[in-house]
Design a protein around this motif. Structure first.
Motif, PDB file in Angstrom:
ATOM      1  N   LEU A  56       0.052   4.699   1.832  1.00  0.00           N
ATOM      2  CA  LEU A  56      -1.093   4.513   2.718  1.00  0.00           C
ATOM      3  C   LEU A  56      -0.639   3.823   3.990  1.00  0.00           C
ATOM      4  O   LEU A  56       0.271   2.994   3.960  1.00  0.00           O
ATOM      5  CB  LEU A  56      -2.169   3.652   2.054  1.00  0.00           C
ATOM      6  CG  LEU A  56      -2.806   4.182   0.777  1.00  0.00           C
ATOM      7  CD1 LEU A  56      -3.753   3.141   0.210  1.00  0.00           C
ATOM      8  CD2 LEU A  56      -3.550   5.492   1.047  1.00  0.00           C
ATOM      9  N   THR A  58       0.845  -1.196   0.000  1.00  0.00           N
ATOM     10  CA  THR A  58       0.000   0.000   0.000  1.00  0.00           C
ATOM     11  C   THR A  58       0.880   1.246   0.000  1.00  0.00           C
ATOM     12  O   THR A  58       1.119   1.847   1.038  1.00  0.00           O
ATOM     13  CB  THR A  58      -0.903   0.020   1.246  1.00  0.00           C
ATOM     14  OG1 THR A  58      -0.072  -0.098   2.412  1.00  0.00           O
ATOM     15  CG2 THR A  58      -1.895  -1.115   1.233  1.00  0.00           C
ATOM     16  N   LEU A  87      -9.829   0.894  -2.709  1.00  0.00           N
ATOM     17  CA  LEU A  87      -9.536   1.024  -1.282  1.00  0.00           C
ATOM     18  C   LEU A  87     -10.597   0.353  -0.420  1.00  0.00           C
ATOM     19  O   LEU A  87     -10.309  -0.079   0.696  1.00  0.00           O
ATOM     20  CB  LEU A  87      -9.356   2.498  -0.900  1.00  0.00           C
ATOM     21  CG  LEU A  87      -8.155   3.142  -1.606  1.00  0.00           C
ATOM     22  CD1 LEU A  87      -8.077   4.621  -1.323  1.00  0.00           C
ATOM     23  CD2 LEU A  87      -6.869   2.436  -1.205  1.00  0.00           C
ATOM     24  N   VAL A 147     -15.442   4.390   2.118  1.00  0.00           N
ATOM     25  CA  VAL A 147     -14.278   4.975   1.452  1.00  0.00           C
ATOM     26  C   VAL A 147     -14.605   6.442   1.180  1.00  0.00           C
ATOM     27  O   VAL A 147     -15.672   6.755   0.640  1.00  0.00           O
ATOM     28  CB  VAL A 147     -13.963   4.239   0.124  1.00  0.00           C
ATOM     29  CG1 VAL A 147     -12.788   4.897  -0.596  1.00  0.00           C
ATOM     30  CG2 VAL A 147     -13.679   2.764   0.378  1.00  0.00           C
TER      31      VAL A 147
END
Ligand code: 16G
Length: 167
Positions: free
Chosen positions: A22, A19, A116, A107
């Motif tokens: 993130l 990720t 996501l 999300v």
């Protein structure tokens, strides 16, 4: 900082996809000021939850120990991009098993179309497996059924009569 809602080490034990940019972490009390409730408001009615109410509920969940509110954060701008919750219930059945419930998946609209939601659900899936849940269940709006089916959730034919009572 009052720390997170649950021990962050459990998330490090999971094999989640790469990720870039993130971070996947537990909810923390500071998220009140970082738009956590505004994120939830993209799912349903939240109401005017004061800081005191939020902190009191946060601490109840933390003390209970079976609430796993996961946050996906954009590390570049510190925005909360997604959230999903795992609740682990203690049972007597199935040799005193534990059962997971997936709740409050949302999300941020600015980040949609980047898979996501899938990442958020996968983290909960892996987490529930890691914690030994014998099953993970959810209920969702009709239009999201294909999304959850694509992640491996099954509809049970004899569960079509899902009933609920609203207060
Ligand atoms: C969806 C959510 C549920 C949430 C509810 C809120 C998932 C998998 N399901 O069903 O967790 O609590 O919406 O809607 O995220 P409501 O305000 O109509 O109860």
């Amino acid at each position: 900082s009052e720390g997170g809602l649950f021990n962050p080490n459990v998330l490090e034990q999971l094999s989640l996809p790469q990720t870039d940019g993130l971070s996947i972490r537990p909810l923390k009390s500071e998220d009140y000021d970082r738009g956590f409730l505004q994120l939830l408001a993209q799912l349903t009615e939240v109401g005017n939850v004061s800081r005191e109410q939020f902190l009191s509920r946060f601490h109840m969940m933390k003390n209970a120990g079976n609430y796993y509110v996961v946050i996906i954060e954009d590390v570049n701008n510190e925005k909360l991009v997604a959230t999903a919750t795992l609740i682990v219930e203690q049972k007597f059945i199935h040799n005193c098993a534990v059962r997971g419930r997936l709740e409050d998946v949302v999300v941020n609209s600015e980040y949609r179309g980047k898979h996501l939601g899938k990442l958020a659900v996968k983290s909960i899936l892996e987490l529930s497996r890691y914690l030994g849940c014998y099953k993970l269940t959810l209920d969702c709006k009709d239009h999201l059924i294909p999304f959850y089916e694509s992640l491996g959730f099954k509809r049970e034919p004899n569960n079509a009569n899902y009933l609920n009572m609203r207060f």
